[in-house]
Write a protein that holds these residues in place. Structure first.
Motif, PDB file in Angstrom:
ATOM      1  N   LEU A 166      34.331  33.655  36.424  1.00 37.57           N
ATOM      2  CA  LEU A 166      34.775  33.963  35.072  1.00 37.57           C
ATOM      3  C   LEU A 166      35.027  35.471  34.926  1.00 37.57           C
ATOM      4  N   GLU A 167      34.138  36.292  35.471  1.00 35.98           N
ATOM      5  CA  GLU A 167      34.305  37.742  35.419  1.00 35.98           C
ATOM      6  C   GLU A 167      35.544  38.185  36.206  1.00 35.98           C
ATOM      7  N   GLU A 168      35.824  37.518  37.307  1.00 37.66           N
ATOM      8  CA  GLU A 168      37.018  37.842  38.088  1.00 37.66           C
ATOM      9  C   GLU A 168      38.283  37.542  37.270  1.00 37.66           C
ATOM     10  N   GLU A 169      38.287  36.412  36.601  1.00 40.96           N
ATOM     11  CA  GLU A 169      39.422  36.049  35.739  1.00 40.96           C
ATOM     12  C   GLU A 169      39.563  37.055  34.600  1.00 40.96           C
ATOM     13  N   TYR A 170      38.438  37.424  34.019  1.00 44.53           N
ATOM     14  CA  TYR A 170      38.398  38.417  32.937  1.00 44.53           C
ATOM     15  C   TYR A 170      38.964  39.756  33.421  1.00 44.53           C
ATOM     16  N   THR A 171      38.585  40.166  34.612  1.00 48.04           N
ATOM     17  CA  THR A 171      39.055  41.428  35.186  1.00 48.04           C
ATOM     18  C   THR A 171      40.571  41.421  35.338  1.00 48.04           C
ATOM     19  N   HIS A 172      41.122  40.305  35.801  1.00 51.89           N
ATOM     20  CA  HIS A 172      42.586  40.202  35.924  1.00 51.89           C
ATOM     21  C   HIS A 172      43.254  40.346  34.566  1.00 51.89           C
ATOM     22  N   LEU A 173      42.660  39.751  33.547  1.00 51.36           N
ATOM     23  CA  LEU A 173      43.224  39.850  32.206  1.00 51.36           C
ATOM     24  C   LEU A 173      43.154  41.280  31.668  1.00 51.36           C
ATOM     25  N   VAL A 174      42.045  41.956  31.926  1.00 49.81           N
ATOM     26  CA  VAL A 174      41.911  43.361  31.512  1.00 49.81           C
ATOM     27  C   VAL A 174      42.980  44.200  32.210  1.00 49.81           C
ATOM     28  N   GLN A 175      43.186  43.952  33.498  1.00 50.90           N
ATOM     29  CA  GLN A 175      44.213  44.684  34.246  1.00 50.90           C
ATOM     30  C   GLN A 175      45.604  44.428  33.669  1.00 50.90           C
TER      31      GLN A 175
END
Length: 143
Positions: free
Chosen positions: A99-108
């Motif tokens: 979930l954090e990895e997906e979140y990181t992509h969205l932040v990027q």
């Protein structure tokens, strides 16, 4: 962006009340928490959707449907994941990591969009765009 000081105590008390209700839901069951670094509720919701999770919002908390998992902001405005004890710790850690990895992509993605927009507003022209070995995007602007 500004907030009037009068609203802050109200927001704190509403958040605390919501937090207490949400935690009581898990209190009757044995549960545990894992800390995340996520703090943007809109992006957390998008990350859950992209990860394939259905959720419902209740009292400023996110409850993931079909699983005994909840996400609740702590006093530092960062989401904590609350897992029912029937979920193995390794599975919970893997879920939160994904979930954090997906979140990181969205932040990027959001950062990229904002950067391109601001550069355009400042009259800069994108000259080159390259993705390096670390999967970072290197942008070169013509000023």
């Amino acid at each position: 962006m500004s907030i009037e000081l009068v609203l802050i105590p109200v927001a704190i008390s509403v958040t605390q009340l919501a937090s207490n209700r949400f935690e009581k839901k898990f209190e009757n069951r044995s549960s545990y928490k894992l800390q995340s670094f996520m703090n943007d509720e809109i992006l957390v919701k998008k990350a859950l959707e992209q990860y394939g999770c259905s959720y419902r919002t209740e009292d400023h908390a996110l409850s993931i449907e079909d699983f005994n998992i909840g996400l609740l902001k702590n006093d530092d405005s960062v989401f904590e994941a609350i897992f029912d004890s029937t979920i193995k710790l390794e599975d919970a850690q893997q879920f939160l990591s994904n979930l954090e990895e997906e979140y990181t992509h969205l932040v990027q993605q959001e950062t990229y969009k904002k950067l391109i927009q601001r550069a355009k507003e400042q009259g800069m022209v994108l000259e080159t765009e390259m993705v390096n070995e670390q999967n970072s995007i290197v942008l070169t602007f013509k000023v």
